[in-house]
Design an enzyme around this catalytic site. Structure first.
Site, PDB file in Angstrom:
ATOM      1  N   ASP A  30     -76.491 -36.019  31.739  1.00 15.73           N
ATOM      2  CA  ASP A  30     -76.930 -36.954  32.779  1.00 15.73           C
ATOM      3  C   ASP A  30     -78.096 -37.753  32.200  1.00 15.73           C
ATOM      4  OD1 ASP A  30     -79.144 -35.308  32.912  1.00 15.73           O
ATOM      5  OD2 ASP A  30     -78.999 -34.925  35.070  1.00 15.73           O
ATOM      6  N   CYS A  90     -78.739 -31.611  30.644  1.00 17.35           N
ATOM      7  CA  CYS A  90     -79.410 -32.285  31.764  1.00 17.35           C
ATOM      8  C   CYS A  90     -80.885 -31.935  31.669  1.00 17.35           C
ATOM      9  CB  CYS A  90     -78.776 -31.919  33.111  1.00 17.35           C
ATOM     10  SG  CYS A  90     -78.914 -30.201  33.612  1.00 17.35           S
ATOM     11  N   THR A 130     -82.763 -29.588  33.124  1.00 17.76           N
ATOM     12  CA  THR A 130     -82.996 -28.153  32.953  1.00 17.76           C
ATOM     13  C   THR A 130     -81.842 -27.437  32.271  1.00 17.76           C
ATOM     14  OG1 THR A 130     -81.954 -27.736  35.092  1.00 17.76           O
ATOM     15  CG2 THR A 130     -84.372 -28.032  35.085  1.00 17.76           C
ATOM     16  N   HIS A 178     -71.007 -12.199  22.136  1.00 14.97           N
ATOM     17  CA  HIS A 178     -70.673 -11.320  23.267  1.00 14.97           C
ATOM     18  C   HIS A 178     -69.801 -11.989  24.326  1.00 14.97           C
ATOM     19  CE1 HIS A 178     -74.231  -8.319  22.673  1.00 14.97           C
ATOM     20  NE2 HIS A 178     -73.799  -8.796  21.518  1.00 14.97           N
ATOM     21  N   HIS A 200     -66.280  -6.435  24.381  1.00 13.03           N
ATOM     22  CA  HIS A 200     -66.584  -7.813  24.808  1.00 13.03           C
ATOM     23  C   HIS A 200     -65.329  -8.508  25.323  1.00 13.03           C
ATOM     24  CE1 HIS A 200     -70.619  -7.287  23.579  1.00 13.03           C
ATOM     25  NE2 HIS A 200     -70.353  -7.210  22.283  1.00 13.03           N
TER      26      HIS A 200
HETATM   27  C1  RB5 Z   1     -82.122 -34.721  37.437  1.00 10.56           C
HETATM   28  O1  RB5 Z   1     -83.316 -35.133  37.956  1.00 10.56           O
HETATM   29  C2  RB5 Z   1     -82.087 -33.207  37.291  1.00 10.56           C
HETATM   30  O2  RB5 Z   1     -81.959 -32.626  38.543  1.00 10.56           O
HETATM   31  C3  RB5 Z   1     -80.968 -32.791  36.381  1.00 10.56           C
HETATM   32  O3  RB5 Z   1     -81.119 -33.395  35.135  1.00 10.56           O
HETATM   33  C4  RB5 Z   1     -80.817 -31.314  36.115  1.00 10.56           C
HETATM   34  O4  RB5 Z   1     -82.009 -30.738  35.699  1.00 10.56           O
HETATM   35  C5  RB5 Z   1     -80.154 -30.531  37.152  1.00 10.56           C
HETATM   36  O5  RB5 Z   1     -79.986 -29.307  37.069  1.00 10.56           O
END
Ligand code: RB5
Length: 142
Positions: free
Chosen positions: A8, A65, A67, A98, A134
């Site tokens: 994203d 993304c 996080t 694993h 596994h």
């Molecule tokens: C976008 O702001 C953020 O929510 C996205 O990049 C991500 O971290 C979602 O899990």
């Protein structure tokens, strides 16, 4: 190895740098977007990459993304997908050995690009252990 990659807006810059590293190392890469740093919805890109891997058109997927969490939640909704969010080298190696993870998720707001590239290299270069315990556990997930 054929790799599907997506991000994203939060992971857009990391995606470009990881694609460059992959191409320099001889991987076949298809970019499933996003194509700019403009705000967009991560589930859309997770769905595209997960479908490309689940169909076996691609061997592995990489999703980035902010996080890495949203991407991993969304990708793991698809049958046959084992998406692993990694922020360290130990987990990158262990999840291949694993879990035979087929998608790597990275958080661009969590780790720096140098570590993201190192994690990607370790994850791509570590084979599944093929150990009975596994295989059994992966079968239980399916
Ligand atoms: C976008 O702001 C953020 O929510 C996205 O990049 C991500 O971290 C979602 O899990």
């Amino acid at each position: 190895m054929r790799i599907a990659i997506g991000a994203d807006h939060g992971g857009y810059e990391y995606k470009n740098q990881i694609i460059e590293m992959l191409k320099n190392n001889g991987y076949t890469v298809k970019d499933f977007g996003t194509d700019s740093a403009e705000s967009c919805d991560y589930p859309e890109f997770a769905k595209r990459v997960a479908a490309a891997v689940a169909s076996k058109e691609f061997d592995r997927g990489i999703l980035i993304c902010g996080t890495g969490i949203g991407m991993s939640i969304a990708a793991n909704k698809q049958k046959g997908i084992r998406a692993a969010l990694c922020s360290d080298l130990f987990s990158a190696k262990a999840t291949r050995e694993h879990n035979d993870s087929n998608i790597l998720c990275l958080g661009a707001r969590v780790i720096d690009i140098g570590l993201a590239i190192q994690i990607t290299e370790v994850w791509l270069n570590t084979p599944f252990s093929n150990e009975e315990r596994h295989l059994r556990r992966i079968g239980m997930i399916e």
